[in-house]
Enzyme design. Structure first.
Site, short mmCIF file in Angstrom:
data_model
loop_
_atom_site.label_atom_id
_atom_site.label_comp_id
_atom_site.label_asym_id
_atom_site.label_seq_id
_atom_site.Cartn_x
_atom_site.Cartn_y
_atom_site.Cartn_z
N HIS A 1 0.84 -1.20 0.00
CA HIS A 1 0.00 0.00 0.00
C HIS A 1 0.87 1.25 0.00
O HIS A 1 2.07 1.19 0.28
CB HIS A 1 -0.92 0.04 1.22
CG HIS A 1 -2.14 -0.84 1.08
ND1 HIS A 1 -2.12 -2.18 1.40
CD2 HIS A 1 -3.40 -0.56 0.65
CE1 HIS A 1 -3.33 -2.69 1.18
NE2 HIS A 1 -4.12 -1.74 0.73
N LYS B 1 -0.57 4.86 4.56
CA LYS B 1 -1.43 3.90 5.28
C LYS B 1 -0.91 3.70 6.70
O LYS B 1 0.28 3.53 6.91
CB LYS B 1 -1.50 2.57 4.52
CG LYS B 1 -2.48 1.58 5.17
CD LYS B 1 -2.90 0.49 4.21
CE LYS B 1 -3.83 -0.51 4.87
NZ LYS B 1 -5.09 0.09 5.33
P1 NAD Z 1 -7.31 9.34 4.91
O1 NAD Z 1 -6.30 9.49 6.01
O2 NAD Z 1 -7.02 9.93 3.57
O3 NAD Z 1 -8.71 9.97 5.40
C1 NAD Z 1 -9.21 9.75 6.71
C2 NAD Z 1 -10.41 10.66 6.93
O4 NAD Z 1 -10.92 10.41 8.25
C3 NAD Z 1 -10.06 12.16 6.85
O5 NAD Z 1 -11.14 12.86 6.27
C4 NAD Z 1 -9.92 12.53 8.32
O6 NAD Z 1 -10.20 13.92 8.58
C5 NAD Z 1 -10.99 11.65 8.95
N1 NAD Z 1 -10.70 11.40 10.36
C6 NAD Z 1 -9.57 10.92 10.90
N2 NAD Z 1 -9.66 10.86 12.24
C7 NAD Z 1 -10.89 11.33 12.54
C8 NAD Z 1 -11.59 11.52 13.77
N3 NAD Z 1 -11.03 11.23 14.94
N4 NAD Z 1 -12.86 11.98 13.71
C9 NAD Z 1 -13.45 12.28 12.53
N5 NAD Z 1 -12.83 12.11 11.33
C10 NAD Z 1 -11.57 11.65 11.35
O7 NAD Z 1 -7.59 7.77 4.81
P2 NAD Z 1 -8.18 6.95 3.56
O8 NAD Z 1 -7.07 6.49 2.69
O9 NAD Z 1 -9.33 7.70 2.96
O10 NAD Z 1 -8.73 5.65 4.32
C11 NAD Z 1 -9.70 5.76 5.35
C12 NAD Z 1 -9.97 4.38 5.92
O11 NAD Z 1 -10.58 3.56 4.92
C13 NAD Z 1 -8.71 3.62 6.38
O12 NAD Z 1 -9.06 2.86 7.53
C14 NAD Z 1 -8.41 2.71 5.22
O13 NAD Z 1 -7.69 1.56 5.60
C15 NAD Z 1 -9.82 2.36 4.79
N6 NAD Z 1 -9.98 1.89 3.41
C16 NAD Z 1 -10.85 0.89 3.22
C17 NAD Z 1 -11.15 0.45 1.94
C18 NAD Z 1 -12.22 -0.60 1.76
O14 NAD Z 1 -12.51 -0.98 0.61
N7 NAD Z 1 -12.85 -1.06 2.84
C19 NAD Z 1 -10.51 1.03 0.84
C20 NAD Z 1 -9.59 2.08 1.05
C21 NAD Z 1 -9.34 2.51 2.35
#
Ligand code: NAD
Length: 267
Positions: free
Chosen positions: A155, A159
């Site tokens: 990744h 991440k």
């Molecule tokens: P990112 O860091 O780009 O975004 C995280 C978001 O969450 C941001 O908008 C941030 O402001 C918000 N956030 C963080 N802490 C917070 C809090 N305490 N309260 C409120 N909002 C908060 O991350 P990303 O790459 O968008 O990934 C987000 C999550 O999704 C991760 O856990 C990642 O592993 C997961 N993910 C899952 C899939 C899937 O298919 N299930 C695919 C991609 C990513």
């Protein structure tokens, strides 16, 4: 038209969800939520994502926007998901949770909430990865004897959890098919004098770098042959489209904890 509220709006997945919803003729962005203190609060979500103004401004008060929401899609952090969960329960709004990295106690809280509202929880919303889970079940049953099983994932550099939720889900699928307990047979990385490989283990290796969206390989290795089941995501749109599909599916369902295999009818 399905009205979707997203949390984590300013994140990588948040942006992909805004793009997907803006392009959809069957779902629309009802509200865009992000953490309190985010520099993006007040911004038009569509302008932020580069798809043109949507007249939906990023805000931090999920409870106030839940009326009129058909489903909340959450890709944030475990502590944020657990903050939003009781708000959705109180409002009776279904959730689609893509956040990864939950511990056992945090997952238990999601299971309790799912007694009150329908929740789709999946470590990976891509159709391809969910097909791989199905293929793995077959492969593991056939390749049980003599094959060493290793899971390798890669990744992007941002991440924060490892191994990925998807790698763990792949490992769980293999363990289930083989009747093994993943918590007992998983080996996370190796270093130093490790001794010979225990044939009952399932190994995990993690790579982090650059802008890799998500690569996963499950390797079955025996003497004289190797089989690899590999999935490579090249765009977050695949996860966003899957999550929006799950949001359509979860609307009107009975309370319960569902996964993407169920949404796609793969079991
Ligand atoms: P990112 O860091 O780009 O975004 C995280 C978001 O969450 C941001 O908008 C941030 O402001 C918000 N956030 C963080 N802490 C917070 C809090 N305490 N309260 C409120 N909002 C908060 O991350 P990303 O790459 O968008 O990934 C987000 C999550 O999704 C991760 O856990 C990642 O592993 C997961 N993910 C899952 C899939 C899937 O298919 N299930 C695919 C991609 C990513």
């Amino acid at each position: 038209m399905l009205s979707v509220t997203i949390t984590g709006s300013s994140g990588r997945m948040g942006r992909a969800l805004i793009e997907t919803l803006a392009a959809s003729s069957k779902a629309r962005l009802h509200a865009a939520v992000d953490r309190g203190g985010s520099a993006l609060l007040g911004l038009d979500a569509g302008e932020f994502a580069g798809v043109g103004a949507l007249d939906v401004h990023i805000r931090d008060d999920l409870a106030l926007v839940l009326p009129g929401t058909d489903a909340v899609i959450d890709f944030t952090r475990p502590e944020a998901t657990l903050h939003y969960l009781p708000l959705c329960v109180a409002a009776g709004v279904p959730m689609v949770i893509g956040t990864t990295g939950f511990g056992a106690e945090q997952r238990a809280l999601i299971e309790v909430a799912a007694q009150r509202i329908p929740i789709v929880l999946a470590a990976n919303f891509s159709v391809g990865v969910n097909l791989c889970l199905k293929l793995l079940d077959t492969a593991a049953r056939v390749l049980d004897e003599g094959f060493d099983i290793e899971i390798i994932e890669a990744h992007h550099r941002h991440k924060v959890d490892a191994p990925s939720g998807t790698a763990l889900a792949l490992g769980q699928a293999v363990a289930n098919a083989l009747g093994r307990d993943l918590s007992e047979c998983a080996v996370y990385g190796r270093e130093g004098i490790t001794g010979e490989r225990d044939p009952k283990t399932i190994g995990f290796s993690t790579v982090r770098g650059g802008d890799i969206v998500g690569d996963h390989t499950v390797l079955f290795a025996d003497i004289g042959e190797r089989i690899e089941i590999t999935h490579k995501a090249s765009s977050r749109a695949t996860f966003a489209r899957g999550a929006v599909h799950a949001a359509h599916w979860v609307k009107g369902r009975a309370p319960g904890l569902y996964d993407m295999q169920g949404v796609l009818g793969l079991r």
